[in-house]
Design a protein around this motif. Structure first.
Motif, PDB file in Angstrom:
ATOM      1  N   ARG A 225       0.864  -1.180   0.000  1.00  0.00           N
ATOM      2  CA  ARG A 225       0.000   0.000   0.000  1.00  0.00           C
ATOM      3  C   ARG A 225       0.899   1.228   0.000  1.00  0.00           C
ATOM      4  O   ARG A 225       1.671   1.437   0.931  1.00  0.00           O
ATOM      5  CB  ARG A 225      -0.910   0.046   1.236  1.00  0.00           C
TER       6      ARG A 225
ATOM      7  N   ARG B  66     -12.464   0.889  -0.028  1.00  0.00           N
ATOM      8  CA  ARG B  66     -12.849  -0.470   0.394  1.00  0.00           C
ATOM      9  C   ARG B  66     -13.151  -1.346  -0.821  1.00  0.00           C
ATOM     10  O   ARG B  66     -12.797  -2.530  -0.853  1.00  0.00           O
ATOM     11  CB  ARG B  66     -14.066  -0.421   1.324  1.00  0.00           C
TER      12      ARG B  66
ATOM     13  N   GLU C  61      -9.861  -2.348  -2.428  1.00  0.00           N
ATOM     14  CA  GLU C  61      -9.238  -3.389  -1.603  1.00  0.00           C
ATOM     15  C   GLU C  61      -9.898  -4.747  -1.849  1.00  0.00           C
ATOM     16  O   GLU C  61      -9.218  -5.767  -1.912  1.00  0.00           O
ATOM     17  CB  GLU C  61      -9.333  -3.029  -0.116  1.00  0.00           C
TER      18      GLU C  61
ATOM     19  N   LEU D  51      -1.803  -1.916  -3.936  1.00  0.00           N
ATOM     20  CA  LEU D  51      -2.568  -0.717  -4.258  1.00  0.00           C
ATOM     21  C   LEU D  51      -1.603   0.458  -4.185  1.00  0.00           C
ATOM     22  O   LEU D  51      -1.094   0.786  -3.107  1.00  0.00           O
ATOM     23  CB  LEU D  51      -3.722  -0.550  -3.273  1.00  0.00           C
TER      24      LEU D  51
ATOM     25  N   TRP E 129       0.056   3.089   5.573  1.00  0.00           N
ATOM     26  CA  TRP E 129       0.587   2.966   4.219  1.00  0.00           C
ATOM     27  C   TRP E 129       2.019   3.499   4.155  1.00  0.00           C
ATOM     28  O   TRP E 129       2.415   4.342   4.955  1.00  0.00           O
ATOM     29  CB  TRP E 129      -0.268   3.790   3.248  1.00  0.00           C
TER      30      TRP E 129
END
Length: 180
Positions: free
Chosen positions: A10, A129, A132, A141, A165
């Motif tokens: 992330r 969300r 994800e 991501l 992240w």
């Protein structure tokens, strides 16, 4: 430097206009495809989608599609029909469609190894969300954002992202540095 951040799961890289965010997103997406990853390069708005699609010509092409358009085009989700009344479009695209998709996503929708988001500040927590939930286990991501360009006031929860992240910044405006 920043291009190698794509080894993390992330990532969000912040930068003002002209710092190379879109270039970085393009490099990440192409590298993902070169590595054999199912890669989706996405954004919020249609003009940026068109621009990104034009940049990604060549042998290593990710799937390029604006986020909401992609959600609407997932065949087995049976999205609600787009309303004919233009006054209902904002609600449709920003509430109804995302809520429908979020509740309808299943394991078989986890098709992406890598999702790269340009202009991530345009997204909502709900959209995050959804992203994800569309990643395969271990998927990555990678996002670029300009927090000063919050045109839509969507209020992504930056505190969660900032604490969990990998973060970096593009401090220099590359456009200003070019010699004409």
């Amino acid at each position: 430097g920043l291009m190698s951040l794509d080894v993390n799961r992330r990532v969000v890289v912040f930068g003002a206009a002209g710092t190379g965010k879109t270039h970085l997103a393009d490099v990440w997406a192409r590298r993902g495809v070169m590595e054999g990853a199912a890669t989706w390069l996405t954004c919020y708005n249609d003009p940026l989608e068109t621009y990104l699609a034009g940049r990604t010509e060549g042998p290593y092409q990710p799937h390029v599609r604006a986020f909401l358009r992609h959600l609407h085009e997932i065949p087995d989700l049976a999205s609600p029909p787009i309303p004919a009344d233009s006054t209902e479009l904002h609600h449709y695209w920003n509430r109804l469609l995302p809520s429908h998709v979020e509740s309808a996503l299943r394991e078989e929708h986890r098709i992406w190894d890598l999702i790269v988001v340009d202009e991530f500040q345009d997204f909502t927590d709900q959209w995050l969300r959804i992203l994800e939930s569309m990643l395969r286990p271990g998927g990555r991501l990678l996002c670029v954002a300009d927090r000063a360009q919050d045109l839509y006031g969507r209020e992504l929860d930056w505190t969660t992202i900032n604490s969990t992240w990998t973060r970096a910044a593009l401090p220099r405006n590359c456009r200003k540095d070019r010699k004409s």
